[in-house]
Design a protein around this motif. Structure first.
Motif, PDB file in Angstrom:
ATOM      1  N   ASP A  69      -3.734   2.078 -18.534  1.00 57.18           N
ATOM      2  CA  ASP A  69      -3.045   1.871 -17.258  1.00 57.18           C
ATOM      3  C   ASP A  69      -1.999   0.776 -17.441  1.00 57.18           C
ATOM      4  OD1 ASP A  69      -2.244   1.341 -14.665  1.00 57.18           O
ATOM      5  OD2 ASP A  69      -4.278   1.307 -13.837  1.00 57.18           O
ATOM      6  N   VAL A  70      -0.725   1.169 -17.446  1.00 59.13           N
ATOM      7  CA  VAL A  70       0.349   0.192 -17.671  1.00 59.13           C
ATOM      8  C   VAL A  70       1.105  -0.155 -16.395  1.00 59.13           C
ATOM      9  CG1 VAL A  70       0.700   0.801 -20.076  1.00 59.13           C
ATOM     10  CG2 VAL A  70       1.997   2.010 -18.319  1.00 59.13           C
ATOM     11  N   CYS A  71       0.742   0.444 -15.277  1.00 60.38           N
ATOM     12  CA  CYS A  71       1.534   0.212 -14.057  1.00 60.38           C
ATOM     13  C   CYS A  71       0.650  -0.074 -12.848  1.00 60.38           C
ATOM     14  CB  CYS A  71       2.471   1.388 -13.787  1.00 60.38           C
ATOM     15  SG  CYS A  71       1.636   2.961 -13.533  1.00 60.38           S
ATOM     16  N   GLY A  72      -0.382  -0.896 -13.050  1.00 64.32           N
ATOM     17  CA  GLY A  72      -1.230  -1.311 -11.942  1.00 64.32           C
ATOM     18  C   GLY A  72      -0.856  -2.696 -11.472  1.00 64.32           C
ATOM     19  N   SER A  81      -7.871   4.212  -8.631  1.00 66.18           N
ATOM     20  CA  SER A  81      -7.735   4.915  -9.901  1.00 66.18           C
ATOM     21  C   SER A  81      -9.015   4.808 -10.715  1.00 66.18           C
ATOM     22  CB  SER A  81      -6.556   4.346 -10.694  1.00 66.18           C
ATOM     23  OG  SER A  81      -5.352   4.465  -9.981  1.00 66.18           O
ATOM     24  N   ALA A  82      -9.595   3.601 -10.745  1.00 69.86           N
ATOM     25  CA  ALA A  82     -10.821   3.392 -11.521  1.00 69.86           C
ATOM     26  C   ALA A  82     -11.950   4.265 -10.987  1.00 69.86           C
ATOM     27  CB  ALA A  82     -11.214   1.922 -11.483  1.00 69.86           C
ATOM     28  N   ARG A  83     -12.069   4.350  -9.689  1.00 68.36           N
ATOM     29  CA  ARG A  83     -13.120   5.185  -9.102  1.00 68.36           C
ATOM     30  C   ARG A  83     -12.876   6.667  -9.395  1.00 68.36           C
ATOM     31  NH1 ARG A  83     -12.437   1.624  -4.353  1.00 68.36           N
ATOM     32  NH2 ARG A  83     -14.320   0.354  -4.064  1.00 68.36           N
ATOM     33  N   ALA A  84     -11.632   7.113  -9.196  1.00 72.81           N
ATOM     34  CA  ALA A  84     -11.323   8.533  -9.364  1.00 72.81           C
ATOM     35  C   ALA A  84     -11.491   8.994 -10.800  1.00 72.81           C
ATOM     36  CB  ALA A  84      -9.889   8.798  -8.897  1.00 72.81           C
ATOM     37  N   SER A  86     -13.544   7.515 -13.117  1.00 74.53           N
ATOM     38  CA  SER A  86     -14.875   7.268 -13.670  1.00 74.53           C
ATOM     39  C   SER A  86     -15.534   8.590 -14.038  1.00 74.53           C
ATOM     40  CB  SER A  86     -15.746   6.521 -12.653  1.00 74.53           C
ATOM     41  OG  SER A  86     -15.335   5.173 -12.539  1.00 74.53           O
ATOM     42  N   GLY A  87     -16.136   8.621 -15.226  1.00 75.86           N
ATOM     43  CA  GLY A  87     -16.768   9.844 -15.700  1.00 75.86           C
ATOM     44  C   GLY A  87     -15.832  10.772 -16.451  1.00 75.86           C
ATOM     45  N   HIS A  88     -14.547  10.425 -16.469  1.00 81.69           N
ATOM     46  CA  HIS A  88     -13.570  11.280 -17.159  1.00 81.69           C
ATOM     47  C   HIS A  88     -13.091  10.654 -18.467  1.00 81.69           C
ATOM     48  CE1 HIS A  88     -13.082  14.196 -13.843  1.00 81.69           C
ATOM     49  NE2 HIS A  88     -13.447  13.159 -13.099  1.00 81.69           N
ATOM     50  N   ALA A  89     -13.565   9.465 -18.782  1.00 80.96           N
ATOM     51  CA  ALA A  89     -13.269   8.796 -20.051  1.00 80.96           C
ATOM     52  C   ALA A  89     -14.270   7.655 -20.220  1.00 80.96           C
ATOM     53  CB  ALA A  89     -11.848   8.251 -20.079  1.00 80.96           C
ATOM     54  N   PRO A  90     -14.588   7.295 -21.458  1.00 81.49           N
ATOM     55  CA  PRO A  90     -15.534   6.194 -21.663  1.00 81.49           C
ATOM     56  C   PRO A  90     -14.893   4.812 -21.637  1.00 81.49           C
ATOM     57  CG  PRO A  90     -15.018   7.220 -23.762  1.00 81.49           C
ATOM     58  CD  PRO A  90     -14.309   8.026 -22.714  1.00 81.49           C
ATOM     59  N   LEU A  91     -13.529   4.747 -21.648  1.00 78.21           N
ATOM     60  CA  LEU A  91     -12.858   3.448 -21.753  1.00 78.21           C
ATOM     61  C   LEU A  91     -11.627   3.421 -20.864  1.00 78.21           C
ATOM     62  CD1 LEU A  91     -12.773   0.690 -23.405  1.00 78.21           C
ATOM     63  CD2 LEU A  91     -11.045   1.830 -24.818  1.00 78.21           C
ATOM     64  N   TYR A  92     -11.435   2.317 -20.162  1.00 78.65           N
ATOM     65  CA  TYR A  92     -10.253   2.098 -19.322  1.00 78.65           C
ATOM     66  C   TYR A  92      -9.570   0.835 -19.838  1.00 78.65           C
ATOM     67  CZ  TYR A  92      -7.641   2.241 -14.824  1.00 78.65           C
ATOM     68  OH  TYR A  92      -6.667   2.342 -13.844  1.00 78.65           O
ATOM     69  N   ALA A 139     -10.772  -5.147 -10.563  1.00 78.49           N
ATOM     70  CA  ALA A 139     -10.966  -3.795 -10.033  1.00 78.49           C
ATOM     71  C   ALA A 139     -11.436  -2.846 -11.130  1.00 78.49           C
ATOM     72  CB  ALA A 139      -9.660  -3.299  -9.417  1.00 78.49           C
ATOM     73  N   VAL A 140     -10.824  -2.938 -12.304  1.00 77.28           N
ATOM     74  CA  VAL A 140     -11.248  -2.094 -13.421  1.00 77.28           C
ATOM     75  C   VAL A 140     -12.685  -2.423 -13.809  1.00 77.28           C
ATOM     76  CG1 VAL A 140     -10.829  -1.538 -15.852  1.00 77.28           C
ATOM     77  CG2 VAL A 140      -8.901  -1.793 -14.282  1.00 77.28           C
ATOM     78  N   GLU A 141     -12.976  -3.712 -13.940  1.00 73.60           N
ATOM     79  CA  GLU A 141     -14.316  -4.123 -14.367  1.00 73.60           C
ATOM     80  C   GLU A 141     -15.376  -3.795 -13.316  1.00 73.60           C
ATOM     81  OE1 GLU A 141     -12.988  -7.930 -17.149  1.00 73.60           O
ATOM     82  OE2 GLU A 141     -13.261  -8.194 -14.985  1.00 73.60           O
ATOM     83  N   SER A 142     -14.987  -3.745 -12.048  1.00 76.95           N
ATOM     84  CA  SER A 142     -15.952  -3.521 -10.970  1.00 76.95           C
ATOM     85  C   SER A 142     -16.208  -2.051 -10.687  1.00 76.95           C
ATOM     86  CB  SER A 142     -15.462  -4.197  -9.686  1.00 76.95           C
ATOM     87  OG  SER A 142     -15.336  -5.586  -9.835  1.00 76.95           O
TER      88      SER A 142
END
Length: 337
Positions: A69-72, A81-84, A86-92, A139-142
């Motif tokens: 994510d380069v534009c948050g 974005s983090a919620r949506a 979640s479950g679609h990749a192991p790393l953000y 937000a990402v970590e939470s």
């Protein structure tokens, strides 16, 4: 690796996509298609991250090995974005900034330095850029159900720069003549090329690395004088640099960072700005090219482009650089002191 890049068409995001493609990864980009053009070879998904329906459409039926994510810029938007996703990749992997650290630039900082206070669902009215970036990290970590890789870059330069710091100096130096140069030519700086951040980001994402990394060049990897000399050399300019005292410039209300990009008067954070501890990133594999190479490549990208068209698309460019009449006046007053 299958990589999702939120953004991916401008400056650092573009460099990350370019590096991922160079390494042979499959890249999906998600953006509105307004700020820049997607690179050939990506799967481009159009949408607005502030629209829940667009986020759902992006996630539906897709998985990746990592998200970058380069534009948050607003915590509540990053939280969505983090919620949506979640479950679609192991790393953000989230691109933040060194200025999310509350003690920068007044002090030397590392990955343990405190962030600004800002909640993970704060809105745009809850702080400035630096404060909100700290909230975006939270937000990402939470809210992302997976690993978080937080990247905190320092001063980024390089081809496709959308801020206008190095392009502003290159254009001024290329015009030649007497060039107002600020303060101490021996001032040591700490600069990094967007392409070096991109390589580090893609490599760490491929490894599944979690945690926080400060990303900038080695301390003292150039000086202000050497940096401007590089600008003169690559442009073939006959520029004569006139080094004007910091207090003299402050008395004439010259704006640090904008009228003279990267100039920081003594006592306004110059110590911490150019003294970021990058040992953790270097141990993990960060490697930085010489600053002269960044200057040269940026000029090669810039020199034949339509600057008016770039300024139209990149409004930050207009904020950087001093009006010629003001520069001439200050130089005249300096000569007559």
């Amino acid at each position: 690796m299958r990589l999702l890049v939120i953004g991916g068409s401008v400056f650092l995001g573009r460099s990350i996509v370019e590096e991922a493609l160079r390494q042979g990864h499959e890249v999906t980009t998600f953006n509105r298609g307004r700020s820049g053009e997607d690179l050939p070879g990506v799967t481009a998904v159009r949408g607005d991250r502030e629209n829940p329906d667009d986020l759902r459409a992006l996630a539906e039926g897709r998985t990746w090995d990592a998200i970058v994510d380069v534009c948050g810029f607003t915590p509540r938007v990053v939280a969505s974005s983090a919620r949506a996703l979640s479950g679609h990749a192991p790393l953000y992997a989230f691109v933040s900034t060194v200025s999310a650290i509350s003690t920068w630039p007044a002090e030397r900082v590392d990955e343990t330095s405190p962030l600004w206070e800002c909640g993970p669902e704060a809105g745009p009215e809850d702080g400035d850029y630096s404060v909100l970036k700290a909230g975006c990290e939270r937000a990402v970590e939470s809210f992302f159900d997976g690993g978080a890789l937080i990247l905190q870059p320092g001063l980024i330069l390089g081809p496709w720069e959308n801020v206008g710091r190095l392009p502003g100096w290159l254009r001024r130096v290329a015009r030649g003549g007497r060039v107002l140069a600020p303060g101490d030519p021996e001032l040591e700086m700490q600069l990094i090329d967007a392409r070096d951040i991109a390589t580090f980001t893609v490599d760490q994402a491929a490894k599944g690395t979690e945690g926080r990394f400060l990303l900038t060049g080695p301390a003292g990897n150039t000086t202000f004088g050497r940096w401007l000399a590089d600008c003169a050399e690559v442009t073939g300019s006959d520029a004569e640099f006139v080094w004007v005292d910091d207090d003299f410039l402050r008395a004439r209300e010259v704006e640090p960072w904008t009228e003279l990009p990267l100039w920081i008067p003594p006592g306004e954070g110059e110590v911490g700005t150019w003294s970021v501890d990058t040992s953790r990133a270097e141990a993990a594999g960060l490697r930085c090219r010489p600053v002269r190479e960044t200057v040269r490549d940026t000029w090669d990208w810039l020199k034949d482009r339509d600057v008016a068209a770039l300024e139209e698309r990149l409004p930050h460019w207009r904020r950087h650089g001093m009006a010629p009449d003001k520069e001439a006046r200050i130089l005249s007053e300096w000569d007559a002191r």
